[in-house]
Motif scaffolding. Sequence first.
Motif, short mmCIF file in Angstrom:
data_model
loop_
_atom_site.label_atom_id
_atom_site.label_comp_id
_atom_site.label_asym_id
_atom_site.label_seq_id
_atom_site.Cartn_x
_atom_site.Cartn_y
_atom_site.Cartn_z
N GLU A 1 11.08 2.66 -5.92
CA GLU A 1 11.67 3.90 -6.57
C GLU A 1 11.68 5.33 -5.68
O GLU A 1 10.36 5.57 -5.24
CB GLU A 1 11.41 4.01 -7.69
N ARG A 2 12.55 5.87 -5.77
CA ARG A 2 12.40 7.18 -4.73
C ARG A 2 11.30 7.97 -5.53
O ARG A 2 11.33 8.30 -6.78
CB ARG A 2 13.72 7.90 -5.10
N GLY A 3 10.56 8.61 -4.99
CA GLY A 3 9.51 9.40 -5.45
C GLY A 3 8.37 9.01 -5.99
O GLY A 3 7.37 9.49 -6.25
N THR A 4 8.30 7.69 -5.61
CA THR A 4 6.93 6.68 -5.86
C THR A 4 6.24 6.17 -4.79
O THR A 4 4.96 5.76 -4.97
CB THR A 4 7.30 5.66 -6.86
N LEU A 5 6.45 6.65 -3.52
CA LEU A 5 5.94 6.25 -2.43
C LEU A 5 4.14 6.78 -2.46
O LEU A 5 3.99 7.84 -2.94
CB LEU A 5 6.45 6.52 -1.13
N LEU A 6 3.40 5.96 -1.96
CA LEU A 6 2.03 6.21 -1.68
C LEU A 6 1.74 6.39 -0.35
O LEU A 6 2.74 5.80 0.58
CB LEU A 6 1.14 4.88 -2.42
N VAL B 1 0.90 -1.16 -0.18
CA VAL B 1 0.14 0.04 0.15
C VAL B 1 0.68 1.45 0.05
O VAL B 1 0.31 2.33 -0.22
CB VAL B 1 -0.91 0.19 1.13
N GLN B 2 2.16 1.10 0.35
CA GLN B 2 2.95 2.33 0.27
C GLN B 2 3.71 2.36 -1.05
O GLN B 2 4.60 3.10 -1.28
CB GLN B 2 4.02 2.13 1.25
N GLY B 3 3.33 1.55 -2.03
CA GLY B 3 3.93 1.49 -3.49
C GLY B 3 5.22 0.66 -3.42
O GLY B 3 5.98 0.75 -4.45
N ALA B 4 5.30 -0.10 -2.30
CA ALA B 4 6.79 -0.89 -2.32
C ALA B 4 6.63 -2.17 -2.42
O ALA B 4 5.30 -3.03 -2.34
CB ALA B 4 7.26 -0.88 -1.01
#
Length: 280
Positions: free
Chosen positions: A89-94, A21-24
């Motif tokens: 990736e840096r800058g892609t977190l949700l 859910v954090q885009g990870a």
Amino acid sequence: SGKHDTLGIDLVAMCVNDLVVQGAEPLFFLDYFATGKLEPGVGVSIVKGIAEGCRMAGAALIGGETAEMPGLYARGDYDLAGFAVGAAERGTLLPKLDSISTGDVLLGLSSSGVHSNGYSLVRRIVEKARLGWHDPAPFEAGKSLGEALLTPTRIYVKSLLAALRAPSGAGIKALAHITGGGFIDNIPRVLPEGFGVDLDLAAITPPPVFGWLAKTGGVAEAEMLRTFNCGIGMVIVVEPAQAETIAATLRAEGETVSVVGRIIEAKAEPLVQPHGTLAF
């Protein structure tokens, strides 16, 4: 109930679903198993479940710890914990808090059942019903009550990563894992201040287990929404123009998807405003 082989899936699911859910992307997992006296058959069943959960999530099981503490745990008791590490990736977190706006669509992904949360209430309801864990499940033919209630948590990692990496993935603004606290507590965590949710209960089809729990336990709808996932294990906030494309990608990955609401302005509580009625 004596059923130990799927608990490891639940353990992994609660970690990796919270990571995605954090885009990870979950990379690896470790477990901790503590008991009074190790029973090899039980231990093997649990580790097999953990390995299966890791396989489903695409994460490596790289180790763990087992501790025997007879002075701390009663015979037959054990404590199971774990953690996962993921990367993005840096800058892609949700969530993308700056981009969430009124009218954004909420997609709901169906759950497989109770999903590891609310079991204190589940046990009270079963006690009230005077049923044993090995009695036939009143809501699912061919299974014992314990087996049906222990249906393992759905792991959404692979389908969500596929959606995030698709061309339409830029339209995904936030993901909410519906765990303890249900819709009422979990969805607001991914919203910026001043926004809430108009939740369409008529769009949700709860599995039969939730109807049985609600009716047998006399649990009010508001309490069901605050305690259980009620049939939706993951909520996705998406750009309206991309909603159908994202839903199609998720369906192609095996998910059951429905539109369950929209983002609205909400200056005060409640931030989740349900309308309609759950069809228990």
